[in-house]
Design an enzyme around this catalytic site. Structure first.
Site, PDB file in Angstrom:
ATOM      1  N   ASP A  21      31.714  22.227  -0.053  1.00 10.11           N
ATOM      2  CA  ASP A  21      30.760  23.120  -0.706  1.00 10.11           C
ATOM      3  C   ASP A  21      30.211  22.403  -1.920  1.00 10.11           C
ATOM      4  OD1 ASP A  21      31.136  25.219   0.949  1.00 10.11           O
ATOM      5  OD2 ASP A  21      32.638  26.212  -0.298  1.00 10.11           O
ATOM      6  N   ASP A  33      35.527  29.238   0.568  1.00  9.52           N
ATOM      7  CA  ASP A  33      36.148  30.158  -0.381  1.00  9.52           C
ATOM      8  C   ASP A  33      35.944  31.622  -0.007  1.00  9.52           C
ATOM      9  OD1 ASP A  33      33.452  30.155  -0.852  1.00  9.52           O
ATOM     10  OD2 ASP A  33      33.561  29.358  -2.878  1.00  9.52           O
ATOM     11  N   ASP A  81      34.404  32.496   5.505  1.00  8.77           N
ATOM     12  CA  ASP A  81      34.672  31.078   5.742  1.00  8.77           C
ATOM     13  C   ASP A  81      35.897  30.848   6.618  1.00  8.77           C
ATOM     14  OD1 ASP A  81      32.514  30.069   4.396  1.00  8.77           O
ATOM     15  OD2 ASP A  81      33.543  29.974   2.468  1.00  8.77           O
TER      16      ASP A  81
END
Ligand code: ATP
Length: 884
Positions: free
Chosen positions: A326, A613, A617
């Site tokens: 990310d 997170d 996900d």
């Protein structure tokens, strides 16, 4: 029945005020009264049972049998030695297992979920185990429900209760409903939330009515999958290897026995020799050593902020060649500051330190919407909640449009929470006599639901020209790495359902915020690349913002290396998968795209690690070879689905963890190859002597001693060898690669044969020194004892020295730092000392049938013992020269 009581009755009965919660003092009292909020697991193994379980082993049975036989034939010293070795071995085993278990336990503690509770009027995060009846608990998406709750507030709250009901579709909760039927099934208790279930959407609050074993889940005593020991692929392969070697050992023993029978040797002697040979050949220490090296390894990793939840991940880590990460918070600092805003065609800068600014009419509307549609808090430079939202409140403060004042005037009555699929968030607040929707989010999402725009305080149609202006400004800001957020509103007379809010909005303007890259990440990315690992950025953010930051960090070189979620959707799966290796940045993706990305990378034969997170996900984390969850910002769901948790949310930690993973694997390999070499050395010594009908250089008790006592310490020390600084200059190891690849198998055989040969040589030298020959039938007993002492000390010392050379397969012992592995040096010193003790303390020397050596003999012993080390170093030198 809590679900049929009114909220007031519940508060009264549990003696708590919902606004302030319990006081810390009261909570402490209740914790003592009710105990920790923990489901009872399996009882722990006691030390005694750990000890006894060490004895449940084929090898130990064989030894115990041998001990009985030695007692029967009145060889009491041998019996004592055998029993002592069994005992020592079990103690070492217990110590290893205990240490390994403690390490795993400590890791588990670090990953226990936390809960948000209200205490003394403040919201605090505590360990879920400390939640007590009467606590006010705050639930938000992604969090586990820590105890049984009577809900007192719910905003679109949905809870997945499969742990309790088996039903995986989340149930909608409603704090205000009152249930009268006492037989209401659990799944229908909409005003309750239960321990171990999972908040998947919305927000809520509840008061704890039961904890620990008093909860519904506690009553059905369904223990969560807390303790499961999983073997790593390597451990499984080693176990198989152990079995094969075990059978081979038995075969060799039978062979020896048969030959000895033909040679008419003393059968009782041969029986003990065969048993000790079996002990030498069966690599019984392997499993224990691998387990302890893994356990120590994961403990070390937790100190560099990587908590590995499953041992097999350590091995997989070493093979990772794609890190999908990310952007926000992992590659960047997640410290956002608004530096620009845009309304009605004007882009203005906001100085970082500005204060007391005045906003024009449109700007004031923009800020008002961004501050009201906001769940964060920010006071005196300190914020809680989403950093994006904190930045927006901080912006409001600069214009004296504080959240407090705005909230007071425009109370929130409903909301449609942010999710990363919509990339939008909306709230419904009071406005005059009616209501106003405030929406903020990604500009492309807002443009889809806006039909008008605010210009100079007037609402005008959102023309193509206006749209273009907004998009151009967005690109401009994104190109300089700013994160762009838009805001919109609409007025309404009546309350709206969440789905009704995000329609026909009026676009107000944009803000651009900086989120500087983490300082250390650039170097880690360079390191990853030199280690044959490709870093990939995956983000919900705008493509240009993503690419700008990716370029800055060295992840990508050009915008051609990026794709958006929409572009992925437009490609067919095969084309996407075939071309995936060309891309470095995936922008504007939602969680489902992450699964597609992982799948495509895996289809190309990559070993993929993926960070995540959010609630959504979990699938991509599970699907990746290594799912990495964020320790700080991550939800319980993502942590639950992951293999590893980063306690600092930092990309650099992933790279460090991979380095550790590689080192741990290499260390296990060193320890195993070392042990196999030692075992082989013993087998060669005995087998050769028997085949040639020569006297055997090592007595059974001596073999036991060397094999079970002096070998173990250097092996463990090799297992915790300090990492090789060049390990990140090599390509990732293929997970299919055999354990014996790269010459490791050959090295084990070579080491073993060398150790065997010099042990035999030392023995013959001892005999020859006294004027006898090995084939002489009548060598006196003292000469034999002397020669055996030589071979006994030589085999132990050569193994100890050889361990030094095992530290690296190519580099010389000097270039890896001769004294760098202190533990190994200590193990070698201790091994030599023990050997000295055994031959010089009279009663031990008697028992092992050895005697003291002169200084000159020690010189000879060292000369012999250094040979395997020296030969191996010469081979390494040749290999190094060849490589050049
Ligand atoms: P990463 O996936 O790297 O963490 P990200 O934080 O930008 O990146 P998301 O949180 O999915 O990813 O956000 C995607 C987009 O949604 C952002 O670019 C922004 O436009 C918008 N957004 C983010 N947070 C909020 C929020 N709290 N309210 C409204 N919109 C938001």
């Amino acid at each position: 029945m809590w679900f049929s009581k009114s909220q007031e009755d519940v508060f009264k009965e549990l003696q708590v005020s919902p606004a302030t919660g319990l006081s810390e003092e009261e909570a402490k009292k209740r914790l003592e009264q009710y105990g920790r909020n923990k489901l009872k697991g399996k009882p722990k193994k006691s030390l005694i049972s750990l000890f006894l379980s060490q004895l449940k082993d084929m090898l130990i049975y064989v030894l115990l049998g041998a001990a009985v036989i030695t007692i029967v034939i009145e060889e009491y010293t041998d019996a004592v030695i055998i029993l002592m070795v069994v005992f020592l071995n079990a103690i070492i085993g217990v110590a290893q297992e205990y240490k390994a278990e403690k390490a795993v336990e400590a890791l588990q503690k670090m990953t226990t979920p936390k809960s948000l509770v209200r205490r003394d009027g403040e919201t605090v995060e505590i360990n879920s185990e400390e939640v007590v009846p009467g606590d006010i608990v705050i639930l938000d998406a992604g969090r586990y429900v820590p105890a049984d709750l009577r809900l007192i507030e719910s905003a679109n709250l949905q809870i997945e209760e499969s742990a309790l009901t088996g039903e995986s579709v989340p149930s909608e909760k409603n704090a205000t409903s009152l249930l009268t039927d006492p037989k209401t099934p659990i799944g229908d208790k909409v005003n309750m939330a239960f321990m171990s279930t999972l908040t998947t959407y919305g927000r809520g609050e509840g008061v704890v009515v039961a904890t620990a074993m008093d909860t519904e889940i506690g009553k059905i005593a369904k223990i969560l999958d807390e303790d499961h020991t999983e073997m790593t692929p390597l451990q499984k392969r080693l176990e198989e290897l152990g079995k094969i070697l075990g059978f081979l050992a038995i075969g060799v023993c039978i062979l020896i026995f048969a030959i000895a029978f033909i040679q008419k040797r003393d059968l009782m002697d041969m029986f003990l020799t065969a048993i000790s040979l079996a002990v030498a050949a069966i690599p019984e220490g392997l499993a224990a050593i691998v387990a302890i090296v893994l356990a120590l390894g994961v403990t070390r990793m937790s100190k560099i902020n990587a908590i590995v939840k499953k041992l097999p991940s350590v091995e997989t880590l070493g093979s990772v060649n794609i890190i999908c990460s990310d952007k926000t918070g992992t590659l960047t600092q997640n410290k956002m500051t608004v530096v620009k805003h845009y309304t009605q065609g004007v882009l203005s800068d906001v100085a970082q330190t500005a204060s007391n600014l005045t906003a024009n009419e449109d700007e004031a509307e923009l800020i008002k919407s961004l501050v009201l549609c906001n769940d964060a808090t920010y006071e005196e430079g300190q914020g809680t909640g989403d950093p994006t939202e904190i930045a927006l409140i901080a912006l409001g403060d600069k214009y004296n449009l504080t959240k407090e004042a705005l909230n007071e005037k425009h109370e929130r009555v409903s909301e449609f929470p942010f999710d990363s699929d919509r990339k939008l968030m909306s709230t419904l607040n009071k406005e005059g006599n009616g209501y106003r929707v405030h929406t903020k989010g990604a500009i492309d999402s807002i443009l889809k639901i806006a039909s008008t725009a605010l210009v100079d305080g007037r609402i005008v149609p959102l023309t193509e020209q206006l749209k273009e202006d907004f998009l151009k400004t967005t690109e401009e800001m994104s190109d300089s790495a700013l994160r762009v957020l838009g805001a919109a509103f609409k007025d309404t007379e009546q309350m709206l359902e969440p789905e009704e809010m995000e329609k026909d909005l009026t676009l107000i303007g944009l803000v651009g915020m900086i989120d500087p890259p983490r300082l250390e990440v650039k170097a880690s990315i360079a390191e990853a690349k030199s280690a044959g690992i490709t870093p990939i950025m995956i983000t919900g953010d705008h493509k240009n913002t993503a690419v700008a930051i990716a370029k800055e960090l060295g992840i990508a070189d050009s915008i051609e290396q990026s794709l958006t979620g929409a572009e992925i959707d437009a490609m067919d799966e095969k084309a996407f998968s075939d071309n995936i290796n060309n891309y470095r940045v995936f922008a504007r993706v939602s969680p489902e795209h992450k699964v597609k990305i992982v799948r495509a990378f895996k289809a190309q034969g990559n070993i993929v690690s993926m960070t995540g997170d959010g609630v959504n996900d979990a699938p991509s984390l599970k699907y990746a070879d290594i799912g990495v969850a964020m320790g700080i910002t991550g939800t319980d769901v993502s942590k639950g689905a992951s293999d590893m948790i980063l306690t600092d949310d930092n990309f650099t930690t992933i790279v460090k963890a991979i380095e550790e993973g590689r080192n741990i694997y290499n260390n296990i390999k060193k320890a195993v190859i070392f042990l196999l070499s030692c075992n082989l050395g013993e087998v060669v010594t005995i087998l050769v002597s028997i085949l040639f009908s020569w006297p055997i250089p090592l007595l059974p008790t001596q073999i036991l001693w060397i094999n079970l006592v002096t070998d173990s310490l250097p092996a463990i020390s090799l297992g915790v060898d300090p990492g090789d600084k060049d390990v990140m200059k090599q390509k990732p190891r293929s997970p299919k690669e055999s354990f014996f690849a790269g010459g490791a198998g050959i090295r084990a055989i070579l080491g073993g044969v060398l150790i065997g040969i010099i042990t035999l040589l030392a023995f013959y030298y001892g005999i020859w020194e006294h004027g006898y020959r090995i084939s002489d039938p009548d060598i006196p007993k003292e000469v034999m004892t002397y020669a055996r002492t030589m071979s006994f000390v030589v085999i132990a010392a050569s193994q100890l020295f050889y361990s030094l050379s095992m530290r690296h397969s190519i580099k010389s012992i000097l270039s890896v730092g001769l004294l760098k592995n202190k533990l190994l040096i200590l193990a070698i010193a201790l091994g030599l000392f023990l050997q000295l003790v055994v031959i010089s303390v009279p009663f031990l020397a008697g028992a092992f049938q050895v005697h003291n050596l002169s200084l000159q003999d020690w010189g000879i012993v060292f000369g012999f013992a250094l040979i395997p080390l020296v030969v191996n170093e010469i081979i390494k030198m040749v290999l190094r020269m060849k490589k050049k």
